[in-house]
Design a protein around this motif. Structure first.
Motif, mmCIF file in Angstrom:
data_model
loop_
_atom_site.group_PDB
_atom_site.id
_atom_site.type_symbol
_atom_site.label_atom_id
_atom_site.label_comp_id
_atom_site.label_asym_id
_atom_site.label_seq_id
_atom_site.Cartn_x
_atom_site.Cartn_y
_atom_site.Cartn_z
ATOM 1 N N ALA A 185 -4.895 23.579 37.128
ATOM 2 C CA ALA A 185 -6.241 24.121 37.351
ATOM 3 C C ALA A 185 -6.363 24.679 38.772
ATOM 4 O O ALA A 185 -6.983 25.733 38.989
ATOM 5 N N ARG A 186 -5.747 23.987 39.740
ATOM 6 C CA ARG A 186 -5.788 24.493 41.123
ATOM 7 C C ARG A 186 -5.126 25.866 41.188
ATOM 8 O O ARG A 186 -5.634 26.787 41.820
ATOM 9 N N LYS A 187 -4.004 26.015 40.501
ATOM 10 C CA LYS A 187 -3.305 27.324 40.497
ATOM 11 C C LYS A 187 -4.202 28.376 39.861
ATOM 12 O O LYS A 187 -4.285 29.505 40.339
ATOM 13 N N ALA A 188 -4.858 28.012 38.758
ATOM 14 C CA ALA A 188 -5.714 28.976 38.052
ATOM 15 C C ALA A 188 -6.855 29.422 38.954
ATOM 16 O O ALA A 188 -7.216 30.594 39.000
ATOM 17 N N LYS A 189 -7.411 28.482 39.705
ATOM 18 C CA LYS A 189 -8.521 28.826 40.600
ATOM 19 C C LYS A 189 -8.030 29.804 41.675
ATOM 20 O O LYS A 189 -8.704 30.799 41.965
ATOM 21 N N ALA A 190 -6.853 29.519 42.218
ATOM 22 C CA ALA A 190 -6.297 30.408 43.247
ATOM 23 C C ALA A 190 -6.081 31.809 42.680
ATOM 24 O O ALA A 190 -6.162 32.803 43.410
ATOM 25 N N GLY A 191 -5.840 31.913 41.382
ATOM 26 C CA GLY A 191 -5.640 33.220 40.742
ATOM 27 C C GLY A 191 -6.946 33.889 40.329
ATOM 28 O O GLY A 191 -6.920 34.951 39.716
ATOM 29 N N GLY A 192 -8.088 33.278 40.645
ATOM 30 C CA GLY A 192 -9.378 33.933 40.384
ATOM 31 C C GLY A 192 -10.088 33.479 39.119
ATOM 32 O O GLY A 192 -11.162 33.976 38.803
ATOM 33 N N ALA A 193 -9.495 32.513 38.371
ATOM 34 C CA ALA A 193 -10.192 32.039 37.157
ATOM 35 C C ALA A 193 -11.390 31.186 37.575
ATOM 36 O O ALA A 193 -11.316 30.424 38.543
ATOM 37 N N THR A 194 -12.500 31.333 36.850
ATOM 38 C CA THR A 194 -13.695 30.545 37.160
ATOM 39 C C THR A 194 -13.941 29.485 36.085
ATOM 40 O O THR A 194 -14.734 28.587 36.287
ATOM 41 N N ARG A 195 -13.285 29.650 34.937
ATOM 42 C CA ARG A 195 -13.477 28.662 33.863
ATOM 43 C C ARG A 195 -12.117 28.152 33.411
ATOM 44 O O ARG A 195 -11.196 28.942 33.213
ATOM 45 N N TYR A 196 -12.011 26.832 33.260
ATOM 46 C CA TYR A 196 -10.743 26.241 32.863
ATOM 47 C C TYR A 196 -10.901 25.621 31.482
ATOM 48 O O TYR A 196 -11.743 24.749 31.272
ATOM 49 N N CYS A 197 -10.120 26.126 30.515
ATOM 50 C CA CYS A 197 -10.265 25.713 29.116
ATOM 51 C C CYS A 197 -9.056 24.894 28.697
ATOM 52 O O CYS A 197 -7.913 25.363 28.807
ATOM 53 N N MET A 198 -9.303 23.710 28.228
ATOM 54 C CA MET A 198 -8.221 22.803 27.842
ATOM 55 C C MET A 198 -8.235 22.626 26.324
ATOM 56 O O MET A 198 -9.262 22.258 25.747
ATOM 57 N N GLY A 199 -7.090 22.916 25.688
ATOM 58 C CA GLY A 199 -7.055 22.915 24.224
ATOM 59 C C GLY A 199 -6.062 21.900 23.690
ATOM 60 O O GLY A 199 -4.964 21.747 24.234
ATOM 61 N N ALA A 200 -6.430 21.207 22.619
ATOM 62 C CA ALA A 200 -5.535 20.215 22.017
ATOM 63 C C ALA A 200 -5.358 20.495 20.531
ATOM 64 O O ALA A 200 -6.313 20.811 19.831
ATOM 65 N N ALA A 201 -4.120 20.328 20.058
ATOM 66 C CA ALA A 201 -3.808 20.558 18.638
ATOM 67 C C ALA A 201 -4.151 19.309 17.846
ATOM 68 O O ALA A 201 -3.264 18.542 17.417
ATOM 69 N N TRP A 202 -5.443 19.110 17.685
ATOM 70 C CA TRP A 202 -5.951 17.953 16.952
ATOM 71 C C TRP A 202 -6.927 18.405 15.874
ATOM 72 O O TRP A 202 -7.637 19.397 16.048
ATOM 73 N N ARG A 203 -7.035 17.591 14.814
ATOM 74 C CA ARG A 203 -8.152 17.745 13.874
ATOM 75 C C ARG A 203 -9.429 17.282 14.578
ATOM 76 O O ARG A 203 -10.471 17.897 14.479
ATOM 77 N N SER A 204 -9.290 16.151 15.317
ATOM 78 C CA SER A 204 -10.370 15.661 16.176
ATOM 79 C C SER A 204 -9.742 14.683 17.157
ATOM 80 O O SER A 204 -8.658 14.148 16.880
ATOM 81 N N PRO A 205 -10.399 14.438 18.293
ATOM 82 C CA PRO A 205 -9.788 13.522 19.271
ATOM 83 C C PRO A 205 -9.838 12.082 18.780
ATOM 84 O O PRO A 205 -10.682 11.737 17.955
ATOM 85 N N LYS A 206 -8.928 11.264 19.300
ATOM 86 C CA LYS A 206 -8.945 9.818 19.004
ATOM 87 C C LYS A 206 -9.690 9.144 20.155
ATOM 88 O O LYS A 206 -9.601 9.585 21.305
#
Ligand code: SAM
Ligand code: DTB
Ligand code: SF4
Length: 346
Positions: A89-110
């Motif tokens: 996320a720190r790298k993404a911010k340095a590259g100008g991203a303002t939103r950080y999206c985290m994705g998981a290959a789940w049907r739903s979280p445990k």
């Protein structure tokens, strides 16, 4: 500037169909006019994606490289460590991203994963970035825990029209998706919901998908429009390519029906020309994913995107620009972009 048209949630199918099928120049002109009533047309928001749990998913989404049922060769990984997420996320911010999206290959979280997810949200928020997660279906207690940890957006796509849905996914229903979206909205988080085009659907499915989003009680704050990336070994690996003009029409319809939402030109940019992307921005797209990987698939390199932004005179939209276009907000957005260290083209 013309007064902004009221935001409507009562669009009819006939209206949506008429807009979608307008002569292309009229459609683009209308979309761009609506866009300018709410947003600076020369600003695009940058989001960065990270797959925090890859592969081995129990669902059977026909487009997805991460479904264990698709015979795709991708091996399943565990939920990654919080520290790794924060370093990325720190790298993404340095590259100008303002939103950080985290994705998981789940049907739903445990429930056992919730503490780590909360720590990821808190850590990314401490960096001053907006947070987004996409983890599958959520129950009430999970929605509240994510909200209380400070999650700004939850991404959950309807993927296609209700009619075409069962051709694409059988392990959960269209109604399940809408339930999760309602839970997220009722808990007070921002909703990110869109879908995919180019999956062999009919034109009416593209129209109905956008209409379904535009007739929710409140429009999603963010509407990702993905062009299918045909992933090897999935049932859609060899689907016929969609005419890109149809893709632009879908973006324009989203912009016209949902004037204040961020419309994201989402997956599929690696296979698009600069000119096609420019046309999508003209049609009202004002958000992209940056970085050379989406979740598992390729995305354009950041320097290629910066070159395109420079050629088009596009600058980066700051945190908190939500379509309430006013001189003050426009200025705030521009200042945030400059703070991001972006090159501001003349
Ligand atoms: N597992 C969670 C879920 O499905 O809700 C979250 C991750 S999932 C990969 C997020 C979204 O990415 C999907 O709903 C779909 O719209 C999009 N997506 C996945 N694979 C894609 C592909 N090959 N091409 C375009 N979009 C894709
Ligand atoms: C969305 O609508 N598109 C993103 C995000 N939400 C999670 C995902 C695109 C995935 C593309 C295929 C891949 O990387 O595997
Ligand atoms: Fe699983 Fe999400 Fe892929 Fe469907 S889209 S197979 S739920 S990771």
């Amino acid at each position: 500037m013309l007064d902004a048209a009221p935001i409507r949630n009562d669009w009819t199918r006939a209206e949506a169909e008429e807009i979608y099928n307008k002569p292309f120049m009229d459609l683009l002109f209308e979309a761009q006019s609506v866009h300018r009533q709410h947003y600076d047309p020369n600003q695009v928001q940058k989001s960065k994606l990270l797959s925090i749990k890859t592969g081995g998913c129990a669902e059977d989404c026909a487009y997805c490289s991460q479904s264990a049922r698709n015979g795709a060769k991708l091996s399943a990984s565990k939920l990654i460590e919080v520290e790794r997420v924060l370093a990325e996320a720190r790298k993404a911010k340095a590259g100008g991203a303002t939103r950080y999206c985290m994705g998981a290959a789940w049907r739903s979280p445990k429930d056992r994963d919730m503490a780590a997810l909360e720590a990821m949200i808190e850590g990314v928020k401490d960096l001053g970035m907006e947070t987004c997660m996409t983890l599958g279906m959520l129950d009430d207690s999970q929605v509240f825990r994510l909200r209380d940890a400070g999650l700004d957006y939850y991404n959950h796509n309807i993927d296609t029209s209700e009619r075409y849905y069962s051709e694409i996914i059988t392990t959960r229903t269209f109604a399940d998706r809408i339930d999760t979206l309602n839970r997220v909205r009722e808990a007070g988080m921002k909703v990110c919901a869109g879908g995919i085009v180019g999956m062999g659907e009919q034109q009416m499915d593209r129209i109905d998908m956008i209409l379904a989003l535009a007739t929710l009680e409140e429009h999603p704050d963010s509407v990702p429009v993905n062009m299918l990336i045909p992933m090897p070994d999935t049932p859609l690996a060899d689907v016929a390519k969609l005419d890109p003009i149809e893709f632009v029409r879908t973006i324009a319809l989203a912009r016209i029906l949902m004037p204040k939402s961020h419309v994201r030109l989402s997956a599929g940019r690696s296979d698009m020309s600069d000119e096609l992307q420019a046309m999508c921005f003209f049609a009202g797209a004002n958000s992209i994913f940056v970085g050379d990987t989406l979740l598992t698939a390729d995305n354009p390199e950041e320097d290629k995107d910066q070159m395109l932004f420079d050629r088009l005179g596009i600058t980066v939209m700051g945190v908190g620009c939500d379509g309430s276009h006013s001189e003050n907000q426009s200025k705030t957005c521009a200042v945030s972009a400059a703070e991001n260290g972006e090159v501001v083209s003349a």
